[in-house]
Design a protein around this motif. Structure first.
Motif, PDB file in Angstrom:
ATOM      1  N   ARG A   1       0.855  -1.177   0.000  1.00  0.00           N
ATOM      2  CA  ARG A   1       0.000   0.000   0.000  1.00  0.00           C
ATOM      3  C   ARG A   1       0.882   1.215   0.000  1.00  0.00           C
ATOM      4  NH1 ARG A   1      -4.841   1.425   4.262  1.00  0.00           N
ATOM      5  NH2 ARG A   1      -5.126   3.597   3.678  1.00  0.00           N
TER       6      ARG A   1
ATOM      7  N   ALA B   1     -14.622 -10.088  -0.890  1.00  0.00           N
ATOM      8  CA  ALA B   1     -14.366 -10.000   0.540  1.00  0.00           C
ATOM      9  C   ALA B   1     -14.246 -11.371   1.174  1.00  0.00           C
ATOM     10  CB  ALA B   1     -15.489  -9.211   1.213  1.00  0.00           C
TER      11      ALA B   1
ATOM     12  N   LEU C   1      -6.187 -13.901   0.845  1.00  0.00           N
ATOM     13  CA  LEU C   1      -5.149 -13.145   0.173  1.00  0.00           C
ATOM     14  C   LEU C   1      -3.965 -14.019  -0.192  1.00  0.00           C
ATOM     15  CD1 LEU C   1      -5.206  -9.821   2.191  1.00  0.00           C
ATOM     16  CD2 LEU C   1      -6.501 -10.468   0.165  1.00  0.00           C
TER      17      LEU C   1
ATOM     18  N   PHE D   1      -2.720   0.505  -4.219  1.00  0.00           N
ATOM     19  CA  PHE D   1      -2.702  -0.875  -3.748  1.00  0.00           C
ATOM     20  C   PHE D   1      -2.225  -1.770  -4.884  1.00  0.00           C
ATOM     21  CE2 PHE D   1      -5.719   1.488  -1.294  1.00  0.00           C
ATOM     22  CZ  PHE D   1      -5.619   0.996  -0.005  1.00  0.00           C
TER      23      PHE D   1
ATOM     24  N   TYR E   1       0.446  -5.551  -5.692  1.00  0.00           N
ATOM     25  CA  TYR E   1       1.228  -6.657  -5.142  1.00  0.00           C
ATOM     26  C   TYR E   1       2.722  -6.358  -5.282  1.00  0.00           C
ATOM     27  CZ  TYR E   1      -2.883  -9.625  -4.709  1.00  0.00           C
ATOM     28  OH  TYR E   1      -4.105 -10.151  -4.338  1.00  0.00           O
TER      29      TYR E   1
ATOM     30  N   SER F   1      -9.089 -10.200  -4.728  1.00  0.00           N
ATOM     31  CA  SER F   1      -8.571 -10.055  -3.370  1.00  0.00           C
ATOM     32  C   SER F   1      -7.986  -8.652  -3.152  1.00  0.00           C
ATOM     33  CB  SER F   1      -7.495 -11.111  -3.082  1.00  0.00           C
ATOM     34  OG  SER F   1      -8.035 -12.415  -3.161  1.00  0.00           O
ATOM     35  N   LEU F   2      -7.251  -8.173  -4.136  1.00  0.00           N
ATOM     36  CA  LEU F   2      -6.683  -6.831  -4.046  1.00  0.00           C
ATOM     37  C   LEU F   2      -7.795  -5.772  -4.023  1.00  0.00           C
ATOM     38  CD1 LEU F   2      -3.981  -5.253  -4.000  1.00  0.00           C
ATOM     39  CD2 LEU F   2      -4.149  -5.135  -6.499  1.00  0.00           C
TER      40      LEU F   2
ATOM     41  N   ARG G   1      -9.357  -5.478  -0.581  1.00  0.00           N
ATOM     42  CA  ARG G   1      -8.569  -4.689   0.361  1.00  0.00           C
ATOM     43  C   ARG G   1      -8.678  -3.196   0.034  1.00  0.00           C
ATOM     44  NH1 ARG G   1      -2.063  -4.902   1.677  1.00  0.00           N
ATOM     45  NH2 ARG G   1      -2.114  -3.218   3.193  1.00  0.00           N
TER      46      ARG G   1
ATOM     47  N   GLN H   1     -11.821  -1.235   1.125  1.00  0.00           N
ATOM     48  CA  GLN H   1     -12.007  -0.887   2.533  1.00  0.00           C
ATOM     49  C   GLN H   1     -11.432   0.487   2.858  1.00  0.00           C
ATOM     50  OE1 GLN H   1     -10.265  -4.119   4.728  1.00  0.00           O
ATOM     51  NE2 GLN H   1     -11.507  -5.664   3.700  1.00  0.00           N
TER      52      GLN H   1
END
Length: 344
Positions: free
Chosen positions: A3, A36, A40, A194, A196, A336-337, A340, A343
């Motif tokens: 992040r 959600a 991850l 965000f 990886y 998945s990313l 996150r 949120q």
């Protein structure tokens, strides 16, 4: 995943009010609910090579913090029409013809030759949900990549390629108009990104070449999606899809400095877990361009099932590299990313 934080602060209005589109909210919320519930953990894909470093650094360090605050008001004050017009890649050489104005590395797998295809992107006025990224880091002083608004619970998310690290004083300009005194949907500050850490442009890292970013609201607290509408993030349904791709070549590669679009069919990039499309005109600056299924002409939105990115930054090397583009396959990792980022 990592992040990157580029600051938060007071905001001001720089986007036009526009009725909120509701047609795609239920579908987008359903995707968020599925995402959600996902873990991850990594999705196993065969790696031909070690992951290649991200275009701006080692792929794990956060972008420099521009200051105590970085709001949409700050972004609009900094990215004036004159500054946008003067922005250009620092290196005028071969790298500027690549998708994100970065030099590509050697292919990790054999790609089809970049033969001329019948399809060619056409210039048009753009759509509100797709725009450009401006930042001042390194060679990214121009609008170096394309990004698109994605429906999310807080209505503040954009999607781009993973190698398009926004960097310092980054801004998102929806439906960018070159030379305009006032952008039709304003200038929005990028807050957090965000992505990886293992993303790259070769091997397994190319399968992770996507990223999300949150943008600051306007002075009334209106999020960007309320102004522009948004696309619904969807898993890639297979390798063969009819899509509309919208992107912004930078002015060094395309002197018109306008949006381009192409309706085409995707296929599998041989030897990879990625998609490819054949359509000319996607020059440097189009990394992050959304691949939209079920594109609606009235709303200018659709289901985003890919972005220009992946192997070599999104296409083959060579003089006709604008005619073939690649995309990571959207599966569990992108959802998945998204979960996150949603949120934030």
């Amino acid at each position: 995943m990592e992040r990157n934080t580029t600051g938060r602060g007071a905001t001001t209005r720089h986007a036009q009010k526009r009725p909120v589109r509701r047609r795609w909210i239920a579908a987008g919320t359903a995707v968020a609910g599925v995402a959600a519930c996902l873990t991850l953990t990594s999705v196993g894909h065969a790696a031909q090579d070690a992951p290649h470093p991200a275009a701006h650094g080692d792929g794990s360090s956060p972008s420099p913090r521009p200051g105590a605050t970085w709001s949409s008001r700050d972004a609009a004050a900094y990215w004036t029409p004159d500054r946008m017009a003067a922005a250009a890649p620092a290196d005028p050489g071969r790298g500027t013809s690549d998708r994100a104005a970065h030099a590509r590395s050697a292919p990790a797998t054999k790609a089809a030759p970049a033969a001329k295809s019948a399809a060619t992107a056409r210039h048009f006025d753009g759509v509100p949900s797709v725009g450009v990224l401006f930042s001042v880091d390194g060679d990214s002083r121009a609008h170096h990549c394309t990004a698109s608004v994605v429906h999310s619970p807080h209505r503040n998310l954009i999607l781009t390629a993973g190698h398009c690290n926004p960097g310092t004083k980054a801004a998102f300009v929806p439906q960018y108009r070159s030379g305009a005194d006032r952008q039709p949907y304003g200038v929005w500050a990028i807050e957090d990104t965000f992505a990886y850490p293992g993303r790259g442009t070769t091997g397994a890292g190319a399968d992770l070449d996507f990223a999300f970013a949150t943008v600051a609201p306007d002075e009334d607290g209106q999020p960007v999606e309320d102004a522009t509408g948004g696309n619904t993030l969807s898993p890639t349904p297979g390798y063969t899809n009819d899509v509309t791709v919208v992107g912004y070549p930078n002015v060094r590669n395309d002197p018109q400095d306008r949006a381009v679009r192409c309706a085409t069919r995707t296929s599998r990039l041989s030897g990879t877990h990625e998609l490819r499309m054949d359509c000319g005109g996607f020059y440097g600056g189009t990394s992050g361009s959304p691949w939209l299924a079920d594109f609606d002409e009235d709303s200018g939105t659709g289901r985003v099932i890919g972005v220009i990115g992946g192997l070599n930054g999104g296409g083959p090397t060579g003089p006709d590299s604008d005619r073939i583009s690649y995309s990571p396959y959207f599966g569990e990792k992108v959802l998945s990313l998204y979960a996150r980022a949603s949120q934030a």
